[in-house]
Motif scaffolding. Sequence first.
Motif, PDB file in Angstrom:
ATOM      1  N   ASP A 146       0.810  -1.205   0.000  1.00 35.97           N
ATOM      2  CA  ASP A 146       0.000   0.000   0.000  1.00 35.97           C
ATOM      3  C   ASP A 146       0.851   1.267   0.000  1.00 35.97           C
ATOM      4  OD1 ASP A 146       0.349  -1.311   2.611  1.00 35.97           O
ATOM      5  OD2 ASP A 146      -0.571   0.466   3.449  1.00 35.97           O
ATOM      6  N   ASP A 148       3.435   4.563   0.902  1.00 36.37           N
ATOM      7  CA  ASP A 148       3.264   5.693   1.821  1.00 36.37           C
ATOM      8  C   ASP A 148       1.903   6.355   1.642  1.00 36.37           C
ATOM      9  OD1 ASP A 148       4.133   6.567  -0.772  1.00 36.37           O
ATOM     10  OD2 ASP A 148       4.557   8.519   0.064  1.00 36.37           O
ATOM     11  N   THR A 150       0.959   4.750   4.446  1.00 42.10           N
ATOM     12  CA  THR A 150       0.605   3.632   5.331  1.00 42.10           C
ATOM     13  C   THR A 150       1.624   2.504   5.274  1.00 42.10           C
ATOM     14  OG1 THR A 150      -0.863   2.800   3.593  1.00 42.10           O
ATOM     15  CG2 THR A 150      -1.857   4.162   5.302  1.00 42.10           C
ATOM     16  N   SER A 151       1.947   2.001   4.101  1.00 42.31           N
ATOM     17  CA  SER A 151       3.018   1.051   3.793  1.00 42.31           C
ATOM     18  C   SER A 151       3.144  -0.174   4.693  1.00 42.31           C
ATOM     19  CB  SER A 151       4.350   1.778   3.729  1.00 42.31           C
ATOM     20  OG  SER A 151       5.282   0.942   3.068  1.00 42.31           O
ATOM     21  N   LYS A 174      -7.981   4.154   4.090  1.00 39.09           N
ATOM     22  CA  LYS A 174      -6.739   4.859   3.741  1.00 39.09           C
ATOM     23  C   LYS A 174      -5.746   3.901   3.075  1.00 39.09           C
ATOM     24  CE  LYS A 174      -3.678   8.265   5.814  1.00 39.09           C
ATOM     25  NZ  LYS A 174      -3.365   9.015   7.030  1.00 39.09           N
ATOM     26  N   THR A 175      -5.649   2.669   3.590  1.00 39.05           N
ATOM     27  CA  THR A 175      -4.720   1.713   2.972  1.00 39.05           C
ATOM     28  C   THR A 175      -5.193   1.298   1.586  1.00 39.05           C
ATOM     29  OG1 THR A 175      -5.727  -0.234   4.064  1.00 39.05           O
ATOM     30  CG2 THR A 175      -3.866   0.820   5.194  1.00 39.05           C
ATOM     31  N   SER A 178      -4.144   4.116  -0.637  1.00 39.67           N
ATOM     32  CA  SER A 178      -2.688   4.057  -0.738  1.00 39.67           C
ATOM     33  C   SER A 178      -2.244   2.959  -1.709  1.00 39.67           C
ATOM     34  CB  SER A 178      -2.120   3.782   0.656  1.00 39.67           C
ATOM     35  OG  SER A 178      -0.986   4.518   0.911  1.00 39.67           O
ATOM     36  N   LYS A 181      -2.906   4.154  -5.201  1.00 44.08           N
ATOM     37  CA  LYS A 181      -1.880   5.147  -5.533  1.00 44.08           C
ATOM     38  C   LYS A 181      -0.574   4.465  -5.945  1.00 44.08           C
ATOM     39  CE  LYS A 181       1.062   8.462  -3.186  1.00 44.08           C
ATOM     40  NZ  LYS A 181       1.529   8.814  -1.856  1.00 44.08           N
ATOM     41  N   ARG A 182      -0.183   3.442  -5.187  1.00 44.70           N
ATOM     42  CA  ARG A 182       1.086   2.759  -5.487  1.00 44.70           C
ATOM     43  C   ARG A 182       1.010   1.994  -6.810  1.00 44.70           C
ATOM     44  NH1 ARG A 182       6.173   3.210  -5.902  1.00 44.70           N
ATOM     45  NH2 ARG A 182       7.333   1.286  -5.596  1.00 44.70           N
TER      46      ARG A 182
END
Length: 192
Positions: A146, A148, A150-151, A174-175, A178, A181-182
């Motif tokens: 996921d 940044d 959260t990662s 949020k994850t 994320s 996004k990644r």
Amino acid sequence: MKVLGINGSHRKGSTLLLIEEAFKELEGFETEIISLSDYVLEYCKICNACKRNGGICIVKDGYEEIAQKMKEADAIIVGSPVYFGSVTGMLKTLFDRSRTLRVNWDLKDKVCGAIAVGATKHGGQEHTLQVILSWALIHGMIVVSDSDPTSHFGCAAVAKQVDDEFEIDEWGLKTARSLGKRIREVLELMKK
């Protein structure tokens, strides 16, 4: 570029909502979500016919359509609710049947991210994510987390159902974003 979401749940609930949340970060990409609950999938019998005939399964069911969609995708987000600390039986069946895709390495170098949702915090989400990511690694896929801010291992969420609505924890949402996004970042890097 195309991103395929696979909802490994037996229904269209919180796992589907989390895939949709990840897809919000993939604007501009072609996206599609399939739910395994819409398909009939027989178990893999390890008959080895796919190894003898170039990756074609002799069992004729919904798998052929799903396999074709996976081959056409540049990235795949696989989501599963936690069933007794792991993926659903239906998703495991898909993983077993995907042996046909490994014969010719059809999923190699595709990007893969994972989503897991459980009923409680520490409810088996990390193990479920690792099962999904292990499947991807066996296929030679490019596994992403996921990232940044959260990662961890992918999207890990907690959801509870109230009547016909699903309440998903904010960290889980949020994850999911994320992760989307990644996947976008990696696909853009690959395009260059």
